[in-house]
Design a protein around this motif. Structure first.
Motif, mmCIF file in Angstrom:
data_model
loop_
_atom_site.group_PDB
_atom_site.id
_atom_site.type_symbol
_atom_site.label_atom_id
_atom_site.label_comp_id
_atom_site.label_asym_id
_atom_site.label_seq_id
_atom_site.Cartn_x
_atom_site.Cartn_y
_atom_site.Cartn_z
ATOM 1 N N ALA A 35 17.842 4.902 36.488
ATOM 2 C CA ALA A 35 18.095 4.550 35.229
ATOM 3 C C ALA A 35 19.110 5.638 34.609
ATOM 4 O O ALA A 35 18.629 6.835 34.470
ATOM 5 C CB ALA A 35 17.004 4.434 34.202
ATOM 6 N N GLY A 36 20.219 5.464 34.379
ATOM 7 C CA GLY A 36 21.327 6.348 33.943
ATOM 8 C C GLY A 36 21.534 7.525 34.833
ATOM 9 O O GLY A 36 21.525 7.464 35.924
ATOM 10 N N ARG A 37 21.260 8.826 34.071
ATOM 11 C CA ARG A 37 21.231 10.063 34.877
ATOM 12 C C ARG A 37 19.834 10.368 35.348
ATOM 13 O O ARG A 37 19.678 11.505 35.596
ATOM 14 C CB ARG A 37 22.094 11.078 34.017
ATOM 15 C CG ARG A 37 23.434 10.730 34.021
ATOM 16 C CD ARG A 37 24.116 11.773 33.187
ATOM 17 N NE ARG A 37 24.157 13.223 33.895
ATOM 18 C CZ ARG A 37 24.831 13.715 34.960
ATOM 19 N NH1 ARG A 37 25.614 12.537 35.288
ATOM 20 N NH2 ARG A 37 24.464 14.558 35.325
ATOM 21 N N THR A 38 19.043 9.690 35.410
ATOM 22 C CA THR A 38 17.733 10.011 36.055
ATOM 23 C C THR A 38 17.269 9.005 37.113
ATOM 24 O O THR A 38 17.531 7.923 37.201
ATOM 25 C CB THR A 38 16.619 9.688 34.788
ATOM 26 O OG1 THR A 38 16.865 10.482 33.775
ATOM 27 C CG2 THR A 38 15.133 10.054 35.373
ATOM 28 N N ARG A 39 16.716 9.708 38.053
ATOM 29 C CA ARG A 39 16.062 9.037 39.294
ATOM 30 C C ARG A 39 14.757 9.728 39.561
ATOM 31 O O ARG A 39 14.667 10.841 39.742
ATOM 32 C CB ARG A 39 17.001 9.235 40.659
ATOM 33 C CG ARG A 39 18.378 8.357 40.289
ATOM 34 C CD ARG A 39 19.311 8.445 41.418
ATOM 35 N NE ARG A 39 20.341 7.589 41.474
ATOM 36 C CZ ARG A 39 21.396 7.628 41.932
ATOM 37 N NH1 ARG A 39 21.793 8.498 43.015
ATOM 38 N NH2 ARG A 39 22.337 6.826 41.636
ATOM 39 N N VAL A 40 13.889 8.775 39.965
ATOM 40 C CA VAL A 40 12.465 9.288 40.267
ATOM 41 C C VAL A 40 12.213 8.770 41.579
ATOM 42 O O VAL A 40 12.187 7.536 41.704
ATOM 43 C CB VAL A 40 11.705 8.704 38.811
ATOM 44 C CG1 VAL A 40 10.275 8.866 39.538
ATOM 45 C CG2 VAL A 40 11.814 9.189 37.603
ATOM 46 N N ALA A 41 11.632 9.438 42.560
ATOM 47 C CA ALA A 41 11.090 8.724 43.781
ATOM 48 C C ALA A 41 9.859 9.360 44.027
ATOM 49 O O ALA A 41 9.123 10.385 43.468
ATOM 50 C CB ALA A 41 11.888 9.734 44.789
ATOM 51 N N ASP B 172 8.821 -0.369 38.671
ATOM 52 C CA ASP B 172 7.879 0.620 38.139
ATOM 53 C C ASP B 172 8.591 1.875 37.493
ATOM 54 O O ASP B 172 8.661 2.619 36.881
ATOM 55 C CB ASP B 172 6.669 0.772 38.828
ATOM 56 C CG ASP B 172 5.775 -0.546 38.810
ATOM 57 O OD1 ASP B 172 5.920 -1.337 38.244
ATOM 58 O OD2 ASP B 172 4.954 -0.603 40.052
ATOM 59 N N LEU B 173 9.319 2.653 38.888
ATOM 60 C CA LEU B 173 9.892 3.611 38.765
ATOM 61 C C LEU B 173 11.103 3.700 38.150
ATOM 62 O O LEU B 173 11.300 4.579 37.225
ATOM 63 C CB LEU B 173 10.157 4.221 40.216
ATOM 64 C CG LEU B 173 9.092 4.722 41.285
ATOM 65 C CD1 LEU B 173 9.136 5.301 42.227
ATOM 66 C CD2 LEU B 173 7.935 5.595 40.257
ATOM 67 N N ALA B 174 11.726 2.597 38.049
ATOM 68 C CA ALA B 174 13.165 2.843 37.163
ATOM 69 C C ALA B 174 12.615 2.448 35.462
ATOM 70 O O ALA B 174 13.211 2.961 34.792
ATOM 71 C CB ALA B 174 13.605 1.106 37.529
ATOM 72 N N ALA B 175 11.495 1.928 35.327
ATOM 73 C CA ALA B 175 10.823 1.813 34.220
ATOM 74 C C ALA B 175 10.565 3.347 33.570
ATOM 75 O O ALA B 175 10.922 3.580 32.415
ATOM 76 C CB ALA B 175 9.771 0.827 33.944
ATOM 77 N N LEU C 186 5.898 13.555 44.161
ATOM 78 C CA LEU C 186 6.947 13.098 43.027
ATOM 79 C C LEU C 186 7.851 14.006 42.825
ATOM 80 O O LEU C 186 7.900 14.983 42.769
ATOM 81 C CB LEU C 186 5.871 12.813 41.747
ATOM 82 C CG LEU C 186 6.848 12.329 40.634
ATOM 83 C CD1 LEU C 186 7.082 11.119 40.659
ATOM 84 C CD2 LEU C 186 5.835 12.733 39.249
ATOM 85 N N VAL C 187 9.055 13.261 43.223
ATOM 86 C CA VAL C 187 10.446 14.025 42.958
ATOM 87 C C VAL C 187 11.344 13.138 41.940
ATOM 88 O O VAL C 187 11.559 12.030 41.830
ATOM 89 C CB VAL C 187 11.328 14.172 44.346
ATOM 90 C CG1 VAL C 187 12.342 14.949 44.118
ATOM 91 C CG2 VAL C 187 10.202 14.521 45.383
ATOM 92 N N ALA C 188 11.808 14.203 40.875
ATOM 93 C CA ALA C 188 12.788 13.525 40.014
ATOM 94 C C ALA C 188 14.250 14.270 39.941
ATOM 95 O O ALA C 188 14.032 15.447 39.912
ATOM 96 C CB ALA C 188 12.154 13.299 38.735
ATOM 97 N N SER C 189 15.205 13.651 39.533
ATOM 98 C CA SER C 189 16.383 14.157 39.458
ATOM 99 C C SER C 189 16.683 13.603 37.745
ATOM 100 O O SER C 189 17.031 12.669 37.518
ATOM 101 C CB SER C 189 17.399 13.884 40.144
ATOM 102 O OG SER C 189 18.723 14.303 39.709
ATOM 103 N N VAL C 190 16.518 14.660 36.790
ATOM 104 C CA VAL C 190 16.752 14.382 35.449
ATOM 105 C C VAL C 190 18.096 15.033 34.692
ATOM 106 O O VAL C 190 17.869 16.226 34.419
ATOM 107 C CB VAL C 190 15.489 14.762 34.633
ATOM 108 C CG1 VAL C 190 15.817 13.996 33.292
ATOM 109 C CG2 VAL C 190 14.151 13.939 35.206
ATOM 110 N N ASP C 191 19.064 14.279 34.697
ATOM 111 C CA ASP C 191 20.456 15.061 34.097
ATOM 112 C C ASP C 191 20.625 16.429 34.516
ATOM 113 O O ASP C 191 21.039 17.204 33.694
ATOM 114 C CB ASP C 191 20.032 14.928 32.471
ATOM 115 C CG ASP C 191 21.323 15.275 31.757
ATOM 116 O OD1 ASP C 191 22.547 15.069 32.521
ATOM 117 O OD2 ASP C 191 21.540 15.847 30.595
ATOM 118 N N GLY C 192 20.456 16.270 36.053
ATOM 119 C CA GLY C 192 20.823 17.712 36.684
ATOM 120 C C GLY C 192 19.539 18.605 36.926
ATOM 121 O O GLY C 192 19.634 19.765 37.841
#
Length: 616
Positions: free
Chosen positions: A67-73, A84-87, A111-117
């Motif tokens: 979603a936007g500049r966030t990715r969750v894996a 679910d992860l997009a939400a 759990l790996v996330a990229s949140v606005d850099g």
């Protein structure tokens, strides 16, 4: 978002997490070109387009939401969907916002996330999924395996840390779990690694143990719910599953939950010839009460003997294999179950750690509820035939960790005096190995919490982590055989449900694993719930003459001896001697595991690269 690269190498699963900065493409290129045995086959990118995750994994084990500049894996066994992860991604403005998610998702996963850099990387709270960090290309990077980072950075094995793998019965929690590679650092399980954009990596606490305040009645349905969800995370993974059915409470619990979710479940039992071992009887009782179970029963004679093929080269991973003596047996089991259509095997590993509480609960119970505490004390003394000195030890207040570690350092080479927290090295350890072990323990003492706060709870957590780390290494070996294994009882939500139950209700002298019995009533066959024994096995050292020649052969050109850690003459003498206790064969297993690991790390048959840390 993703790109496929040519898949070569040894087929091991692994991944590296890269920061969202200018160094990421160069590190990804090094992995993409084939860093030794690791060659990246898959890649996911940050929203910026820079590489984020690179490695080799089963596509069924990775789910991503954006979603936007966030990715969750999530990487592993987790029922969360991309939706679910997009939400979750839409609600995440900072990596710390994922704390609640990390504490609610079920299964076993990274759990790996990229949140606005900024990047967040975390494993499980109990060691089945771990995170390691190192500096590569001028930036901090993370991975799920230490050996990948070691090869990427040119790090060698740290023989001082390797000594911890020779400690009997195991390295203390303050020493265990460290990376065995010089430039690679293990992230504590209760922390996540934060890779901020343009800054240095740091660890952040995300997990706290639950307070043990629930009654057995309150905790049982929560354990039931957690274990059913943990097994469902595997049965819903798209793989056909099988399960261990040893007859013990733990494997019967997992097998019964899985049997309720699939039409056909191959269940594996090894029938022991030991007349004192009634596991086989109870496995048959359970199988008879589970209509979907296809019961596969073998005997010890059907399986390879201990240490079969120990002289044959194997695949080394980031730590020595804990059950090296069973390597051939595990492979044979995998072949049998795969022939019956299974793709993922479920075990009851971890049950002893999560369903029992140690007698350390007795002093607190006596203080708060003296009459009940006295009844428990009398019951345990009768059940375990404790001497009065053992009673005094059970009632002694916990020593602060610093004093305990220093005492362990002093007593490393003393004869066994029966102390439950004693740590020893094998009699063939060299003075250099003893010095290195003492230094590890003393350094750990310098960093220990001197207050002793919540010592019993911390000990319970560390006991489970020890089991989780062993399970992780077993799972790595099984995956290399092409037949993954999983231990649902070691999933975070399952362990939390157990630890939240009052210790004196989780463990009593009068019932065997009462929490499991209450939680799984109606799922586990009723007759199996009535079991009050734990099976016994024939001592492994009785078969020593069958495999002594191969163990002696490992003394020739010993890599542990080259590192100055083992005196091979004393090891040979021990192998020629008579093993009168269970300690000696376990010490041999630990030593052989380290020896085999060092040999398998050598890319060219020479330990030179290994010892210097030069890339192979």
């Amino acid at each position: 978002m993703s790109a496929g690269l040519p898949a070569t190498g040894r087929g091991e699963e692994w991944f590296v997490v890269l920061p969202d900065d200018e160094s990421a493409p160069a590190v990804a290129a090094a992995l993409g070109s084939g860093a030794g045995p690791f060659t990246a086959a898959r890649r996911l990118d940050h929203p910026s387009g820079r590489p984020w995750l690179i490695g080799d994994w089963d596509p069924r084990d990775l789910v991503v939401g954006a979603a936007g500049r966030t990715r969750v894996a999530v990487v592993g066994h987790c029922p969360a969907t991309a939706e679910d992860l997009a939400a979750i991604a839409r609600r995440t403005a900072h990596p710390a916002d994922l704390d609640r998610v990390a504490g609610s998702l079920v299964g076993s996963f990274h759990l790996v996330a990229s949140v606005d850099g900024a990047v967040r990387v975390q494993g499980s709270a109990f060691g089945t999924r771990r995170v390691f960090r190192a500096r590569a290309g001028g930036s901090d990077v993370a991975a799920d395996r230490a050996d990948v980072l070691a090869l990427l950075t040119g790090s060698g094995v740290d023989e001082r840390r390797l000594v911890s793998c020779l400690m009997f019965p195991a390295a203390p929690p303050a020493v265990a779990g460290a990376s065995l590679w010089r430039e690679v650092v293990a992230v504590p399980e209760q922390d996540y690694l934060l890779l901020p954009r343009g800054g240095r990596a740091r660890t952040v606490r995300w997990w706290q143990p639950p307070r043990p305040t629930r009654s057995l009645r309150e905790g049982a349905p929560l354990l039931r719910e957690a274990l059913v969800a943990a097994v469902a995370a595997r049965t819903g993974s798209g793989r056909a599953v099988s399960a261990d059915l040893s007859g013990g409470v733990d494997s019967t619990a997992v097998c019964s939950v899985a049997a309720a979710r699939v039409d056909r479940l191959p269940a594996f039992t090894v029938a022991s010839p030991d007349p004192a071992d009634d596991d086989g009887h109870w496995a048959a009782v359970a199988a008879a009460g589970l209509p979907s179970v296809h019961h596969l029963v073998v005997t010890d004679d059907d399986l390879p003997a201990p240490y079969t093929g120990i002289l044959d080269p194997g695949v080394a991973r980031d730590e020595p294999y804990p059950d090296i003596h069973l390597r051939a047996e595990d492979a044979a089991r995998a072949r049998l179950l795969a022939a019956h259509g299974a793709e993922l095997h479920l075990t009851g590993d971890g049950g002893d750690e999560v369903l029992h509480a140690s007698p350390a609960y007795l002093p607190e119970l006596l203080r708060r509820r003296p009459l009940l505490g006295l009844a428990h004390l009398r019951g345990h003394r009768a059940l375990h035939a404790w001497s009065w000195s053992e009673v005094r030890r059970a009632l002694a207040p916990p020593r602060d960790e610093r004093r305990a570690l220093l005492a362990q350092a002093r007593a490393l080479t003393r004869p066994d005096d029966g102390r439950p927290d004693a740590v020893r090295l094998p009699p063939w350890a060299t003075p250099a190995a003893v010095d290195a072990a003492r230094e590890l323990l003393r350094r750990a003492a310098d960093e220990a919490d001197p207050t002793g706060r919540d010592r019993a709870l911390r000990d319970a957590v560390e006991l489970v982590r020890h089991g989780g780390r062993l399970q992780r290494r077993t799972a790595q070996a099984a995956a290399a055989d092409g037949f993954p294994v999983a231990a649902p009882l070691l999933d975070d939500r399952v362990v939390e449900a157990c630890l939240a139950v009052r210790p004196h209700e989780r463990t009593t002298p009068w019932r065997y694993k009462p929490l499991a019995a209450e939680a799984l009533r109606g799922i586990v066959p009723e007759r199996s719930l009535a079991r009050a024994t734990k099976g016994g096995t024939t001592p492994e050292y009785a078969a020593l003459p069958r495999y002594r020649p191969d163990l002696l052969a490992l003394c020739e050109g010993s890599r542990l001896a080259e590192l100055g850690l083992v005196d091979v003459d004393r090891l040979r003498s021990a192998l020629h001697g008579v093993w009168l206790t269970d300690a000696m064969p376990i010490m041999v297993e630990q030593t052989v595991g380290c020896e085999r690991w060092l040999r398998d790390l050598e890319p060219t048959g020479s330990p030179t690269a290994l010892m210097t840390g030069a890339p192979g």
